[in-house]
Design an enzyme around this catalytic site. Structure first.
Site: not given
Length: 355
Positions: A255, A259, A268
């Site tokens: 990814r 998100h 993160y």
């Protein structure tokens, strides 16, 4: 033919890198098929990029980004027949475009407008599933029902790696395996369940390994390779139609976008890895493949992009031209016997909305 890379646990690829890794080919795809796949990829990419802009302009609500995931959606849907069913998660919100669904419909869904809900029978595309993995049993159940009726229809359920940690995935996969339902369980493993990496979700070496527990095949494919995805899905659909039951496909990617528009992944994620993955994104990889075959020119690529951009402009115009929804729709049909508080709740809502 797909190349199987043993060093990557049987990760299948077709598209090479134009240098040390040679390109493969997929039997049965014509020149027209290859160019149509490109059009699908660009359509999905344009929808995603424009939707992020529309969100920033306040024209749609929170949006789940799927940049870099287009090959999984286009490749798998291209392997289906029109009567086959698609069960999307929020990451596949625009997948109905590949069936001819108007862009305005999907955009209205993200705007929270009732015109954004469609009759699934019109497109054989189920409603977008926001709860993680709860549509997997639905897809298995529909596929089993079609089998009981003697039909050849198959279903594909799309979900992320995080869904494989949910009970609903287990229930759906187990049911599908026992009933030999003609369903493909398509896992988009982008290696992040929001901020939780796969390594903290499961002790399994790969997500495809989970298929063993349900007595079904597990296949791993490069999720950025639209041709490898198509080939793997076509084989899984052929198994399903032949009465051999379900298949779990693990499409592996990374990814490279947040998100969703409400997420800040810098807290993160490995930013260097993200930049590396952006250089290998699926649309550019496929365009390189087509150029090496002599099938895509700069002019043709620009024409496809212009067509997709026009479609999106028309879609947002149509979505925004819809009259404001009646707030009472939030309460209608919620209960057979509505509580007395609904009347005052609706009045308060109208006051807040300025109506």
């Amino acid at each position: 033919m797909a190349q199987v890379l043993p060093a990557e646990r049987d990760l299948r690829r077709v598209i090479g890198d134009g240098e040390s890794v040679p390109d493969g080919e997929v039997a049965g795809l014509s020149r027209e098929d290859l160019l149509e796949l490109h059009r699908w990829l660009v359509l999905l990419r344009t929808y995603d990029e424009r939707s992020v802009v529309y969100h920033r302009q306040g024209r749609i609500g929170t949006y789940a980004i799927y940049w870099g995931h287009e090959a999984m959606q286009a490749g798998s849907v291209y392997a289906l027949e029109r009567d086959d069913w698609i069960f999307p998660s929020y990451r596949e919100s625009a997948i109905g475009l590949l069936r001819g669904m108007p862009a305005a419909t999907v955009l209205s869904w993200w705007r929270g407008h009732p015109t954004g809900w469609w009759n699934p029978l019109d497109w054989n595309v189920a409603s977008i599933c926001v709860p993680t993995g709860t549509h997997v049993p639905h897809a298995a159940g529909l596929a089993w029902g079609k089998k009981l009726r003697g039909e050849t229809t198959c279903a594909v359920a799309f979900f992320g790696d995080g869904a494989t940690s949910e009970g609903s995935f287990h229930e759906g996969a187990n049911f599908a395996g026992v009933m030999r339902a003609p369903v493909v369980l398509f896992c988009n493993n982008n290696q992040w369940a929001i901020s939780t990496p796969v390594s903290e979700q499961t002790a399994a070496e790969t997500l495809a390994d989970k298929a063993v527990g349900y007595g079904i095949p597990g296949v791993r494919v490069d999720g950025g390779d639209v041709l490898a995805v198509f080939e793997a899905t076509r084989e899984a659909i052929a198994r399903a139609r032949a009465g051999e039951g379900p298949t779990l496909i693990e499409a592996v990617t990374y990814r490279a976008a947040p998100h969703a528009t409400a997420d800040d992944p810098r807290a993160y994620i490995d930013l260097e890895r993200v930049e590396e993955e952006k250089q290998r994104e699926c649309v550019g990889r496929y365009e390189g493949y087509l150029r090496r075959l002599g099938l895509l020119s700069d002019e043709a690529a620009e024409a496809v992009r212009a067509e997709a951009a026009d479609l999106m402009r028309a879609g947002i115009a149509a979505a925004e031209a819809e009259p404001a929804a009646d707030p009472s729709l939030l309460f209608t049909h919620a209960f057979a016997d509505p509580p007395a508080s609904f009347e005052s709740d609706l009045a308060e809502l109208r006051r807040v909305l300025g109506g």
